[in-house]
Design an enzyme around this catalytic site. Structure first.
Site, PDB file in Angstrom:
ATOM      1  N   VAL A  14      -5.992 -31.912  32.734  1.00 44.94           N
ATOM      2  CA  VAL A  14      -4.728 -32.594  33.025  1.00 44.94           C
ATOM      3  C   VAL A  14      -3.708 -32.355  31.910  1.00 44.94           C
ATOM      4  O   VAL A  14      -2.600 -31.888  32.153  1.00 44.94           O
ATOM      5  CB  VAL A  14      -4.967 -34.110  33.232  1.00 44.94           C
ATOM      6  CG1 VAL A  14      -3.663 -34.878  33.241  1.00 44.94           C
ATOM      7  CG2 VAL A  14      -5.669 -34.310  34.553  1.00 44.94           C
ATOM      8  N   ASN A  92     -10.422 -37.992  28.458  1.00 43.23           N
ATOM      9  CA  ASN A  92     -11.392 -38.229  29.524  1.00 43.23           C
ATOM     10  C   ASN A  92     -11.762 -39.714  29.624  1.00 43.23           C
ATOM     11  O   ASN A  92     -11.821 -40.415  28.618  1.00 43.23           O
ATOM     12  CB  ASN A  92     -12.647 -37.373  29.311  1.00 43.23           C
ATOM     13  CG  ASN A  92     -12.995 -37.199  27.841  1.00 43.23           C
ATOM     14  OD1 ASN A  92     -12.108 -37.115  26.992  1.00 43.23           O
ATOM     15  ND2 ASN A  92     -14.265 -37.171  27.536  1.00 43.23           N
ATOM     16  N   THR A  95     -17.503 -42.053  33.782  1.00 43.16           N
ATOM     17  CA  THR A  95     -18.305 -43.234  34.107  1.00 43.16           C
ATOM     18  C   THR A  95     -19.203 -43.565  32.913  1.00 43.16           C
ATOM     19  O   THR A  95     -19.777 -42.674  32.283  1.00 43.16           O
ATOM     20  CB  THR A  95     -19.181 -42.930  35.348  1.00 43.16           C
ATOM     21  OG1 THR A  95     -18.310 -42.495  36.395  1.00 43.16           O
ATOM     22  CG2 THR A  95     -19.936 -44.159  35.801  1.00 43.16           C
ATOM     23  N   GLU A 162      -1.660 -39.071  37.075  1.00 43.57           N
ATOM     24  CA  GLU A 162      -1.475 -37.686  37.533  1.00 43.57           C
ATOM     25  C   GLU A 162      -2.169 -37.490  38.879  1.00 43.57           C
ATOM     26  O   GLU A 162      -3.306 -37.878  39.042  1.00 43.57           O
ATOM     27  CB  GLU A 162      -2.054 -36.733  36.479  1.00 43.57           C
ATOM     28  CG  GLU A 162      -1.820 -35.280  36.789  1.00 43.57           C
ATOM     29  CD  GLU A 162      -0.372 -35.023  37.164  1.00 43.57           C
ATOM     30  OE1 GLU A 162       0.515 -35.259  36.348  1.00 43.57           O
ATOM     31  OE2 GLU A 162      -0.123 -34.580  38.297  1.00 43.57           O
ATOM     32  N   THR A 223      -6.538 -46.068  43.987  1.00 42.17           N
ATOM     33  CA  THR A 223      -6.460 -46.217  45.442  1.00 42.17           C
ATOM     34  C   THR A 223      -6.253 -44.870  46.127  1.00 42.17           C
ATOM     35  O   THR A 223      -6.887 -44.576  47.141  1.00 42.17           O
ATOM     36  CB  THR A 223      -5.295 -47.167  45.809  1.00 42.17           C
ATOM     37  OG1 THR A 223      -5.447 -48.363  45.064  1.00 42.17           O
ATOM     38  CG2 THR A 223      -5.282 -47.480  47.282  1.00 42.17           C
ATOM     39  N   VAL A 271     -20.147 -29.740  52.345  1.00 37.81           N
ATOM     40  CA  VAL A 271     -21.441 -30.107  51.780  1.00 37.81           C
ATOM     41  C   VAL A 271     -21.331 -31.392  50.947  1.00 37.81           C
ATOM     42  O   VAL A 271     -22.323 -31.910  50.438  1.00 37.81           O
ATOM     43  CB  VAL A 271     -21.990 -28.906  50.983  1.00 37.81           C
ATOM     44  CG1 VAL A 271     -20.993 -28.460  49.925  1.00 37.81           C
ATOM     45  CG2 VAL A 271     -23.317 -29.171  50.335  1.00 37.81           C
ATOM     46  N   CYS A 277     -13.374 -36.612  39.469  1.00 35.01           N
ATOM     47  CA  CYS A 277     -12.686 -37.893  39.634  1.00 35.01           C
ATOM     48  C   CYS A 277     -13.055 -38.747  40.836  1.00 35.01           C
ATOM     49  O   CYS A 277     -13.140 -39.962  40.702  1.00 35.01           O
ATOM     50  CB  CYS A 277     -11.186 -37.661  39.615  1.00 35.01           C
ATOM     51  SG  CYS A 277     -10.659 -37.091  37.990  1.00 35.01           S
TER      52      CYS A 277
END
Ligand SMILES: NC(=O)C1=CN([C@@H]2O[C@H](COP(=O)(O)OP(=O)(O)OC[C@H]3O[C@@H](n4cnc5c(N)ncnc54)[C@H](O)[C@@H]3O)[C@@H](O)[C@H]2O)C=CC1
Ligand SMILES: O=C(O)[C@H]1O[C@H](OP(=O)(O)OP(=O)(O)OC[C@H]2O[C@@H](n3ccc(=O)[nH]c3=O)[C@H](O)[C@@H]2O)[C@H](O)[C@@H](O)[C@@H]1O
Length: 463
Positions: A14, A92, A95, A162, A223, A271, A277
Site C-alpha cells: 500500500v 501492516n 491478525t 485505501e 465493511t 477455489v 486482507c
C-alpha cells in the site's frame, strides 16, 4: 494549511504504490517513504526497475517519473517524521497470533510503535493519516498516545483507508471509485480534512472525495472488504449446489449480475478468495462485534470465512477423489501460486492451503507461477508449520517452465487466473502427461470443450 512534506511509514503493497502516485500527481509535494526493512527500501531504490519489491502493472513507470524528483525511499525514519507536516501510517495490521483476541483481532503493535515514534521526534504540528486498515475507534488510541507527549505539538488524526486491489493498484489509485477521508468534526479537524482533500483533488474529481467522521471512515473500510468477500463466498457456496444440480455457476452469475441492484462484479466462482486482507478484516470485524456483545452479527460475518475454508478444502478433496482416492507419490502440477493474477503477493493464497491438503496425502507437487519465487512458495508452506521445511522441500518442486512443470503429471490444478495459462499449447501438455490426464480448473478460465476434445478429463468449479 497546505500539505508540502509527506512521510509515509511502511513501504509495502500500500505505502509504495499510493505514495508513488501521490508524488507523480503532486510534484510540489515532497514524499518520503520509510521502512524498517532495509532490503525493501534498497529494492525500491534499485536502479533496475525490474527489481522493485512489488510487482504491479504500470508501477515502474510511475516510480521512474517521480523517484529522485519528489519521491524518496529511506530507512531514516525519525528524520523523515521530524521533517514532515503530514505522516501516513501504512504499516501492516495482521491478525493477532498470540494473547487476547488471538486468531481474530488485528495486531496493532506496529501502529502503536509508529504513534510512539511520532510522539518522540515531533517538534512541529502534524497531520497523522491512518492509511492502514484499522479497527473502528483506533484513532482514539493514536490520539491518546500523541496527546501525552508533553511537548506542545498539535496533532490532527485523519482516517484515509485505501481501497486499491492488488494487480490493478496503479489504475485504482489514478481513477478510484472514491477516496474516503474521515476526521474530527472540530474546526481544526475540518481544516486537516480539507488539506488532504486538496492533495487528492489534484487528479481526482472533487465529488469522488468523500468526507465523514473518523469512526465512519474506519468502519467503512472493514465493511467494504466484508461485503466484497461476502459476494465471493455467496457465489462459491452456490457453486457446490450447481455441481449437484447441473446448473452452471457462470450462467447463474451472469443471470443474477445483470440485475442492476446486484451488479456483475465479484461474482466469479473460484477455489476461494485469498489475499492479505479479506480474511484478516472479516475476522477483525467479528472480533469487534463480539467485543460489543453482538453475537448474531459476529456469527453472520464469520460464515463468510467458513464458506471460504470449505471451498479450498472441497477443491483439494475433489482432486483426491477423482485421482481414484489416492494421490500418494503422484505428481500434481499447480499452475499459479499468487492469490490472484498480476501480483507476486501470495499472502493467504488458496494455493497454499490446497497444497497443504494434498501434501498431507503425500502428493508430489510441481509448481509454476510467472511471478512468485521458489523461496516464497516454500516460506508460505513452512509458515503453516504442518511439516518440516526439509519435507516441504522434498515434496515440492518449483519450475520456471510451465511445460516442464506439467511433464509426467497425473493432474493439473489451476490456482491463479494468469492470462498466459489460456494460451498454452494444451495438446503439447497433454502428450507429455500420464493418462488419464486430469485438469482441475480452480478459476474457470480454460476452454473446457477444447480440452475435452484433446482428451483431458476436466473439472471446473460450479458446473
Ligand atoms: N495489500 C493491500 O492490497 C492492501 C492493504 N491495506 C492495508 O494497508 C496496511 C499495509 O498493508 P501492506 O502494505 O499490504 O503491508 P506490507 O506488509 O506489505 O507493508 C507494511 C510495511 O510496514 C513496515 N513497518 C512495520 N512497522 C514499521 C515501523 N514501526 N516503522 C517502519 N516501517 C514499519 C514493514 O516493514 C512493511 O514493509 C494494512 O493495514 C492492510 O490491511 C489496505 C488496502 C489494500
Ligand atoms: O484491503 C485490501 O487489501 C483490498 O482487498 C481487496 O483487494 P485484493 O485483495 O488486492 O484483491 P481482490 O481483487 O479483491 O481479490 C481478492 C480475492 O478474491 C478472489 N475473487 C475476487 C473476485 C471474484 O469474483 N472472485 C474471486 O474469487 C480473488 O481471486 C482474490 O483471491 C479489495 O478488492 C480492495 O478494495 C481492498 O483495498
Amino acid at each position: 494549511m497546505e500539505i508540502k512534506k509527506i512521510c509515509c511509514i511502511g513501504a509495502g503493497y500500500v505505502g509504495g504504490p499510493t505514495m508513488s502516485v501521490i508524488a507523480q500527481q503532486c510534484p510540489h509535494i515532497q514524499v518520503t517513504v520509510v521502512d524498517l526493512n532495509q532490503e525493501r527500501i534498497a529494492a525500491w531504490n534499485d536502479s533496475n526497475l525490474e527489481n522493485l519489491p512489488i510487482y504491479e502493472p504500470g508501477l515502474s513507470d510511475v516510480v521512474k517519473e517521480a523517484r529522485g524528483r519528489n519521491l524518496f525511499f529511506s530507512t531514516e525514519i525519525e528524520k523523515a517524521i521530524h521533517e514532515a507536516d503530514t505522516i501516513f501510517i501504512s504499516v501492516n495490521t495482521p491478525t493477532k497470533t498470540y494473547g487476547k483476541g488471538k486468531g481474530l483481532a488485528a495486531d496493532l503493535k506496529w501502529i502503536e510503535l509508529c504513534a510512539r515514534q511520532i510522539a518522540k521526534v515531533s517538534t512541529t504540528d502534524k497531520i497523522i493519516v491512518e492509511k492502514s486498515t484499522l479497527p473502528v475507534r483506533t484513532a482514539s488510541t493514536i490520539k491518546d498516545i500523541l496527546k501525552h507527549t508533553g511537548n506542545g505539538v498539535n496533532f490532527q488524526i485523519l482516517s484515509n483507508p485505501e481501497f486499491l486491489a492488488e494487480g490493478t493498484a496503479v489504475q485504482d489509485l489514478l481513477k478510484p471509485d472514491r477516496v474516503l477521508i474521515g476526521g474530527d468534526q472540530s474546526e481544526k479537524g475540518k481544516e486537516a480534512i480539507q488539506a488532504l482533500v486538496e492533495v487528492y483533488e489534484r487528479w481526482i474529481p472533487r465529488e469522488r472525495v468523500l468526507t465523514t467522521n473518523l469512526w465512519s471512515s474506519e468502519l467503512s473500510k472493514l465493511t467494504a472488504n466484508a461485503f466484497l468477500a461476502q459476494r465471493v463466498s455467496s457465489i462459491n457456496s452456490l457453486s457446490e449446489l450447481c455441481e449437484r444440480t447441473e446448473a452452471d455457476i457462470s450462467e447463474v452469475s451472469r443471470a443474477i449480475g445483470t440485475d442492476s441492484r446486484i451488479g456483475p462484479k465479484f461474482l466469479k466462482a473460484s477455489v476461494g478468495f485469498g489475499g492479505s486482507c479479506f480474511q484478516k478484516d472479516i475476522l477483525n470485524l467479528v472480533y469487534i462485534c463480539r467485543t460489543y456483545g453482538l453475537t448474531e452479527v459476529a456469527e453472520y460475518w464469520e460464515q463468510v470465512i467458513k464458506i471460504n475454508d470449505h471451498q479450498k478444502r472441497r477443491f483439494a478433496t475433489q482432486i483426491i477423489t477423482n485421482l481414484y482416492n489416492t494421490v500418494n507419490a503422484k505428481k500434481i502440477t499447480f499452475l499459479g501460486w499468487a492469490f490472484k493474477k498480476d501480483t507476486n503477493d501470495t499472502r493467504e493464497s488458496a494455493a497454499i492451503y490446497v497444497a497443504d491438503h494434498l501434501l498431507f496425502e503425500k502428493a508430489k507437487l510441481s509448481v509454476y507461477d510467472p511471478k512468485v519465487t521458489e523461496q516464497q512458495m516454500l516460506a508460505d508452506l513452512d509458515y503453516l508449520n504442518t511439516r518440516s521445511a526439509q519435507e516441504n522441500q522434498e515434496l515440492v518442486t518449483v519450475e520456471q517452465d510451465p511445460y516442464e512443470a506439467c511433464e509426467d503429471s497425473h493432474a493439473i490444478a489451476v490456482l491463479t487466473e494468469w492470462d498466459e495459462f489460456k494460451d498454452y499449447d494444451w495438446q503439447r501438455i497433454y502428450d507429455k502427461m500420464l493418462k488419464p490426464a486430469h485438469i482441475f480448473d480452480g478459476r474457470n478460465i480454460l476452454d473446457k470443450e477444447q480440452l475435452e476434445k484433446i482428451g483431458f478429463k476436466v473439472f471446473s468449479i460450479g458446473s
